[in-house]
Design an enzyme around this catalytic site. Structure first.
Site, PDB file in Angstrom:
ATOM      1  CD  GLU A 187      -0.201   1.407   3.100  1.00  8.99           C
ATOM      2  OE1 GLU A 187      -0.720   2.344   2.474  1.00  8.99           O
ATOM      3  OE2 GLU A 187       0.485   1.553   4.110  1.00  8.99           O
ATOM      4  CG  HIS A 197       6.868  20.920   1.305  1.00  9.18           C
ATOM      5  ND1 HIS A 197       6.719  22.172   0.758  1.00  9.18           N
ATOM      6  CD2 HIS A 197       6.045  20.101   0.614  1.00  9.18           C
ATOM      7  CE1 HIS A 197       5.840  22.108  -0.230  1.00  9.18           C
ATOM      8  NE2 HIS A 197       5.418  20.859  -0.342  1.00  9.18           N
ATOM      9  CB  CYS A 203       5.215   4.405   6.179  1.00  9.42           C
ATOM     10  SG  CYS A 203       3.748   3.403   5.993  1.00  9.42           S
ATOM     11  CE  LYS A 239      -0.010  12.384   6.530  1.00  9.97           C
ATOM     12  NZ  LYS A 239       0.152  11.998   5.155  1.00  9.97           N
TER      13      LYS A 239
HETATM   14  C1  UDX Z   1       3.933   7.594   3.663  1.00 15.30           C
HETATM   15  C2  UDX Z   1       4.002   7.432   2.135  1.00 15.30           C
HETATM   16  O1  UDX Z   1       3.819   8.707   1.519  1.00 15.30           O
HETATM   17  C3  UDX Z   1       2.969   6.441   1.667  1.00 15.30           C
HETATM   18  O2  UDX Z   1       3.109   6.239   0.275  1.00 15.30           O
HETATM   19  C4  UDX Z   1       3.211   5.125   2.412  1.00 15.30           C
HETATM   20  O3  UDX Z   1       2.339   4.145   2.021  1.00 15.30           O
HETATM   21  C5  UDX Z   1       3.110   5.357   3.900  1.00 15.30           C
HETATM   22  O4  UDX Z   1       4.056   6.331   4.289  1.00 15.30           O
HETATM   23  P1  UDX Z   1       2.479   8.919   5.437  1.00 15.30           P
HETATM   24  O5  UDX Z   1       3.460   8.405   6.437  1.00 15.30           O
HETATM   25  O6  UDX Z   1       1.040   8.815   5.756  1.00 15.30           O
HETATM   26  O7  UDX Z   1       2.700   8.216   4.030  1.00 15.30           O
HETATM   27  O8  UDX Z   1       2.779  10.487   5.248  1.00 15.30           O
HETATM   28  P2  UDX Z   1       3.602  11.410   4.232  1.00 15.30           P
HETATM   29  O9  UDX Z   1       2.682  12.440   3.725  1.00 15.30           O
HETATM   30  O10 UDX Z   1       4.341  10.628   3.241  1.00 15.30           O
HETATM   31  O11 UDX Z   1       4.608  12.130   5.235  1.00 15.30           O
HETATM   32  C6  UDX Z   1       5.601  11.415   5.971  1.00 15.30           C
HETATM   33  C7  UDX Z   1       6.442  12.338   6.798  1.00 15.30           C
HETATM   34  O12 UDX Z   1       7.275  13.145   5.989  1.00 15.30           O
HETATM   35  C8  UDX Z   1       5.664  13.323   7.678  1.00 15.30           C
HETATM   36  O13 UDX Z   1       6.307  13.424   8.929  1.00 15.30           O
HETATM   37  C9  UDX Z   1       5.736  14.622   6.923  1.00 15.30           C
HETATM   38  O14 UDX Z   1       5.627  15.757   7.755  1.00 15.30           O
HETATM   39  C10 UDX Z   1       7.120  14.516   6.310  1.00 15.30           C
HETATM   40  N1  UDX Z   1       7.293  15.310   5.080  1.00 15.30           N
HETATM   41  C11 UDX Z   1       6.632  14.966   3.940  1.00 15.30           C
HETATM   42  C12 UDX Z   1       8.170  16.397   5.086  1.00 15.30           C
HETATM   43  O15 UDX Z   1       8.786  16.728   6.113  1.00 15.30           O
HETATM   44  N2  UDX Z   1       8.351  17.081   3.910  1.00 15.30           N
HETATM   45  C13 UDX Z   1       7.711  16.755   2.759  1.00 15.30           C
HETATM   46  O16 UDX Z   1       7.940  17.433   1.744  1.00 15.30           O
HETATM   47  C14 UDX Z   1       6.812  15.669   2.772  1.00 15.30           C
END
Ligand code: UDX
Length: 397
Positions: A114, A217, A226, A287
């Site tokens: 997933e 970002h 994850c 997040k």
């Molecule tokens: C992630 C993957 O995106 C998804 O494909 C996988 O199946 C599960 O893990 P998720 O953990 O729900 O999803 O959140 P995501 O939006 O990917 O963010 C993960 C972390 O990275 C967060 O802590 C977020 O704040 C951080 N992040 C994300 C950043 O610091 N900068 C960014 O540009 C993007």
């Protein structure tokens, strides 16, 4: 809870979607595995695979227990699909577990990783970049194509691979995304030293189609269910098979350092000491749009403030239920304005929508020392100054 129509986690839109499908008779819940599995064409294993304490491995106890129970219930050709994130080679082991428990079972295994982001899970499911299906037989591939036919008909790519490649795609994709975030976070630290603005740098880099603007970002480090778990499992597998995943190992280390760098930023804003300071934290989930606290940067940052003698107030639209036990010694408050009252520092840690359009002027007036740490780069030094803040710090600017 599920039988009563209640969703035990916070995921926008999921309660309505669930209610709609239950009402239409397409979705039922049961604690009786046997009746659920009998007659099914495909059975999805979606149990948790938490990081095992001590060695960083994914704990597969629940996966194998599920497989064994399924084995006893299979009555006719069934595809047993692993949705849980599992280490390389697990699907073959699932197959062995089923064969051992029920040598007559007519089945195939499939890997269907997933890629849903929490908070955007429904949209990610309905409009996926791709669906990955790892199989060992044509028959299993056909069943999986049937399962995903509605998406296939709408032209979303369904990629069929062998079992091991499907398992690897999931780890490689998540490790790559974690690397991308960590890369920009490291560049952000350098931007601060040379006077560059990481937001402009990300934009300029991201417009290169080969790089892309997503996941660039800068912030307080990645967290969640994850990235931390998958990067650590990938690093472990690499070590075991003597192919060290050096980049991923470094990413894990640098991400930890980034979280700690945030603590130093806050300490600088507090003139070198947290002792006796009142600090308001906006957002503690890893997040926005989730109540998930797993590996959230707040779990590293907030205890350092409390430990340093600060009085910490926390505001989070969904974080309190899980966060209360994880963040001892803090004061939970209803909104940002109340939390800012007489505070010495305001910290934006998670970019919930309600923190994106704050009346900064009103907040600055309420604070004992109007100082803002904007760890998600929502505002700018100019906004803060105009609102009357005496100090402002962000990430990489
Ligand atoms: C992630 C993957 O995106 C998804 O494909 C996988 O199946 C599960 O893990 P998720 O953990 O729900 O999803 O959140 P995501 O939006 O990917 O963010 C993960 C972390 O990275 C967060 O802590 C977020 O704040 C951080 N992040 C994300 C950043 O610091 N900068 C960014 O540009 C993007």
């Amino acid at each position: 809870m599920l039988e009563a129509g209640k969703v035990p986690i916070y995921e926008p839109g999921l309660d309505q979607l669930m209610a709609k499908n239950v009402a239409a008779g397409r979705l039922t819940f049961s604690g009786d595995l046997k009746s659920a599995v009998q007659g099914a064409d495909a059975v999805f294993i979606a149990v948790g695979t938490p990081t095992r304490r001590g060695d960083g491995h994914a704990d597969l106890t629940f996966v194998f227990a599920a497989a064994e129970e399924i084995a006893g219930a299979i009555d006719g050709y069934t595809v047993v699909v692993t949705k849980s994130t599992v280490p390389l080679g697990t699907n073959r082991r699932v197959k062995q577990v089923i064969l051992k428990a029920n040598p007559d079972a007519e089945f195939d295994v499939a890997s269907n990783p997933e890629f849903l982001r929490e908070g955007a899970a429904i949209d990610d499911f309905m409009r996926p970049d791709r669906v990955i299906v790892g199989v060992q037989s044509e028959r299993a591939a056909e069943v999986m194509q049937d399962v995903y036919r509605p998406l296939f008909l709408r032209d979303f790519p369904i990629v069929t691979t062998d079992l091991e490649s499907a398992e690897m795609i999931k780890y490689a994709a998540n490790a790559f995304l974690a690397t991308k975030i960590t890369f920009i976070n490291e560049i952000a630290a350098l931007c601060e030293k040379v006077g560059a603005d990481v937001k402009q740098v990300s934009k300029g880099m991201g417009l290169d189609g080969r790089i892309g603007n997503k996941f660039l970002h800068a912030g307080p480090g990645y967290g969640g269910s994850c990235f931390p778990k998958d990067t650590s499992a990938l690093a472990r597998i690499g070590q075991e098979l003597a192919v060290p995943m050096q980049i991923t190992e470094t990413v894990i280390k640098v991400n930890d350092e980034i979280k700690r760098r945030m603590i130093e930023k806050l300490r600088d804003l507090c003139e070198g000491s947290f002792n006796g300071k009142t600090i308001a934290i906006l957002g503690v989930t890893f997040k926005p749009n989730t109540d998930d606290m797993r590996d959230a940067p707040s779990l590293t940052i907030v205890p350092a403030l409390v430990g340093g003698g600060a009085k910490v107030r926390v505001v989070d639209p969904q974080g309190m239920r899980e966060g209360e036990a994880l963040l001892p010694g803090v004061n939970w408050m209803q909104d940002a304005y109340k939390a800012a009252q007489n505070a010495d520092l305001l910290v934006i840690l998670t970019e919930w929508n309600e923190f994106r359009a704050l009346d900064l002027k009103k907040i600055a007036k309420k604070m004992a020392r109007p100082r803002l740490a904007d760890l998600r780069n929502i505002y700018s030094a100019k906004d803060a100054k105009r609102a009357g803040f005496e100090a402002y710090d962000a990430v990489g600017r």
